[in-house]
Design an enzyme around this catalytic site. Sequence first.
Site, short mmCIF file in Angstrom:
data_model
loop_
_atom_site.label_atom_id
_atom_site.label_comp_id
_atom_site.label_asym_id
_atom_site.label_seq_id
_atom_site.Cartn_x
_atom_site.Cartn_y
_atom_site.Cartn_z
N TYR A 30 0.79 -1.23 0.00
CA TYR A 30 0.00 0.00 0.00
C TYR A 30 0.82 1.28 0.00
CZ TYR A 30 -3.59 -3.39 1.13
OH TYR A 30 -4.43 -4.47 1.09
N HIS A 108 -8.68 1.91 -5.57
CA HIS A 108 -7.80 1.00 -4.82
C HIS A 108 -6.36 1.40 -5.04
CE1 HIS A 108 -11.05 -1.73 -3.83
NE2 HIS A 108 -11.42 -1.65 -5.09
#
Length: 150
Positions: A30, A108
């Site tokens: 991430y 995302h």
Amino acid sequence: MSNECSETPAIFVLSGPNLNLLGTREPEIYGHDTLEDIHERLAERAAALGLRVDCRQSNHEGTLIDWLHEAHFASAKAVLLNAGGYTHTSVALHDAIKSIRVPVIEVHLSDPMKRESFRHLSYIGMAAAAHFAGHGADSYMLALDAAARF
């Protein structure tokens, strides 16, 4: 959240479970940006586009649904939604998106299609107007640019 004039078109930026841990949660997937870092960049970009962002995060599915409804009743220009793990499990979020007139853009950081097979199903994507994934924090910026054109 932005303190801009309420007549400036709003983009709701809704983030789901565990996104409050960005920057420390699995940075190899991430990245190192925190959610606050992303929100600050979104606010700057939105102002340049003549928009404002209303950024919120919750680990609770019902709260995200309530905020989708709020975006609808506030006549928001669009919603950027990173539903986190609810992307792959929440028919309720899918139904909430289908129930409102505000366009929802699925966002995302990573690309779910390049990850575990259970992440390949997106109930959010089935209802969303657009989808941006796999560009790290820039996924949000790309989504904001798309929302500005709605």
